[in-house]
Write an enzyme that holds these catalytic residues in place. Structure first.
Site, PDB file in Angstrom:
ATOM      1  N   CYS A  11       0.816  -1.213   0.000  1.00 15.67           N
ATOM      2  CA  CYS A  11       0.000   0.000   0.000  1.00 15.67           C
ATOM      3  C   CYS A  11       0.851   1.265   0.000  1.00 15.67           C
ATOM      4  O   CYS A  11       0.503   2.263  -0.635  1.00 15.67           O
ATOM      5  CB  CYS A  11      -0.944   0.002   1.191  1.00 15.67           C
ATOM      6  SG  CYS A  11      -0.107  -0.082   2.804  1.00 15.67           S
ATOM      7  N   HIS A  21      -2.023   1.661   7.133  1.00 19.29           N
ATOM      8  CA  HIS A  21      -2.374   1.487   5.727  1.00 19.29           C
ATOM      9  C   HIS A  21      -2.234   2.819   5.004  1.00 19.29           C
ATOM     10  O   HIS A  21      -2.515   3.878   5.576  1.00 19.29           O
ATOM     11  CB  HIS A  21      -3.814   0.976   5.624  1.00 19.29           C
ATOM     12  CG  HIS A  21      -4.264   0.619   4.243  1.00 19.29           C
ATOM     13  ND1 HIS A  21      -3.539  -0.222   3.423  1.00 19.29           N
ATOM     14  CD2 HIS A  21      -5.371   0.988   3.524  1.00 19.29           C
ATOM     15  CE1 HIS A  21      -4.187  -0.364   2.269  1.00 19.29           C
ATOM     16  NE2 HIS A  21      -5.282   0.361   2.307  1.00 19.29           N
ATOM     17  N   ASN A  26      -9.007   3.561  -2.295  1.00 15.56           N
ATOM     18  CA  ASN A  26      -8.256   2.434  -1.738  1.00 15.56           C
ATOM     19  C   ASN A  26      -7.764   1.569  -2.894  1.00 15.56           C
ATOM     20  O   ASN A  26      -8.212   1.725  -4.030  1.00 15.56           O
ATOM     21  CB  ASN A  26      -9.150   1.627  -0.796  1.00 15.56           C
ATOM     22  CG  ASN A  26      -8.366   0.847   0.242  1.00 15.56           C
ATOM     23  OD1 ASN A  26      -7.164   0.678   0.125  1.00 15.56           O
ATOM     24  ND2 ASN A  26      -9.065   0.366   1.257  1.00 15.56           N
TER      25      ASN A  26
END
Length: 356
Positions: A128, A283, A304
């Protein structure tokens, strides 16, 4: 008008200390039983949906229907930024006099930029930190230079090495931007992401070893070095929501990091705020806008990289202005550079918006 760089003393007080608090939500040592249990729980979804104060809807997202808590944790690849990097990081602010709209969406503001609206999938790799940086820089090349180019997550994931962290086992967003400034990143066409099938194939383990750094384009007609695109310097954005909004409004999407709790895996729609569950890790995602819900709750709009079968077609909203889950503490970015670009860019000066 040119944003200013905070003094070293202010840098420590305004940025360094809050960033340390990004990890204040302790990621508990979970038992083997807990790690091997399913991340998606009907009891959690029910607790959210029956709570009139929650402000968001939970569901059993197909993206993680077969994931355990331990497997889900591996996707949360943000590591703490080393102090040596933070101490020298430029912190950008913007003039308070800048008038900003009440709501903003980079997808519509720069509708000519196809990358802004793409939802990708990190597969089963804790990458990520690389996605957030590369996606934001891709968007900014279009916004500032009118270049629709998709840059390679695989390049930075495989080749950044110890500078960034541990590849699929996690890295630091700010280090990713340092890599983009010093080493550049090739196009996705040159070096496509290694995990194209995500976790859909039989027997898939949701963790992969970091791909090898090959430094060779898959297309023999392209050269690695000439495919490189660079960022101007890496910088952080002051954690005041006004500064974050101004940065996105003027320069495009940014990378942000936040603490993920168990309930976040269940997000479907609405303005997320933590309600229940343990903190599982950090994240990184791409922040593309902001607004206020019909219920009057201010939010950030984020993309995302868990594909479109998670959340609101891959997007989510999170409460704005209260540093929910630490999301306003760790905002990183960089401007696109003209270095290595064949065509001349005459419509702007890349140094016009940020002074170092």
């Amino acid at each position: 008008m040119t944003p200013t760089i905070l003094s070293l003393a202010t840098l420590f007080l305004v940025f360094f200390a809050p960033y340390l608090r990004f990890g204040e939500a302790k990621t508990y040592e979970l038992s083997e039983v807990k790690l091997n249990s399913h991340i998606l729980q009907e009891s959690i979804a029910r607790q959210i949906n029956e709570n009139p104060e929650a402000g968001w809807e939970a569901t059993i997202n197909p993206r993680f229907s077969n994931f355990t808590v331990g497997q889900f944790k591996r996707l949360l690849g943000v590591k703490q930024t080393p102090r040596s990097e933070l101490s020298s990081a430029p912190v950008v602010t913007h003039p308070k006099s800048l008038k900003l709209p009440k709501d903003f969406d980079a997808r519509t503001a720069w509708s000519q930029c196809s990358t802004i609206g793409r939802i990708l999938d990190q597969g089963h790799c804790g990458s990520c930190w690389a996605f957030g940086a590369v996606e934001s820089l891709s968007d900014r090349f279009c916004i500032h230079f009118d270049m629709n180019v998709s840059l390679s997550v695989n390049d930075i994931l495989a080749c950044c090495g110890l500078l960034c962290g541990a590849g699929c086992a996690g890295g630091t967003p700010f280090s990713a931007w340092i890599y983009l400034a010093h080493h550049g990143v090739v196009t996705e066409e040159c070096d496509p992401y290694f995990d194209q099938i995500g976790c859909s194939h039989p027997g898939c383990e949701p963790t992969y070893r970091t791909p090898k750094c090959v430094k060779k384009c898959v297309n023999g007609n392209q050269l690695w070095e000439t495919s490189k695109h660079y960022s101007v310097k890496a910088y952080t954005v002051n954690s005041d929501p006004q500064d974050i909004m101004a940065e996105v409004y003027k320069n495009g999407p940014v990378e942000v990091a936040f603490t993920v709790y168990e309930d976040f895996a269940h997000y479907k729609s609405g303005v997320y705020k933590h309600i229940t569950g343990f903190a599982l890790g950090g994240h990184a995602v791409k922040l593309v806008g902001w607004g206020t819900s019909h219920e009057g709750e201010d939010y950030w709009l984020l993309a995302n990289q868990w594909n479109t079968n998670w959340g609101d077609d891959g997007y989510f909203k999170i409460k704005r202005g209260t540093n929910e889950c630490g999301i306003e503490n760790a905002v990183t970015a960089g401007l696109p550079s003209t270095k290595n670009i064949v065509r001349e860019v005459t419509d702007m000066d890349v140094d016009a918006d940020v002074s170092f």
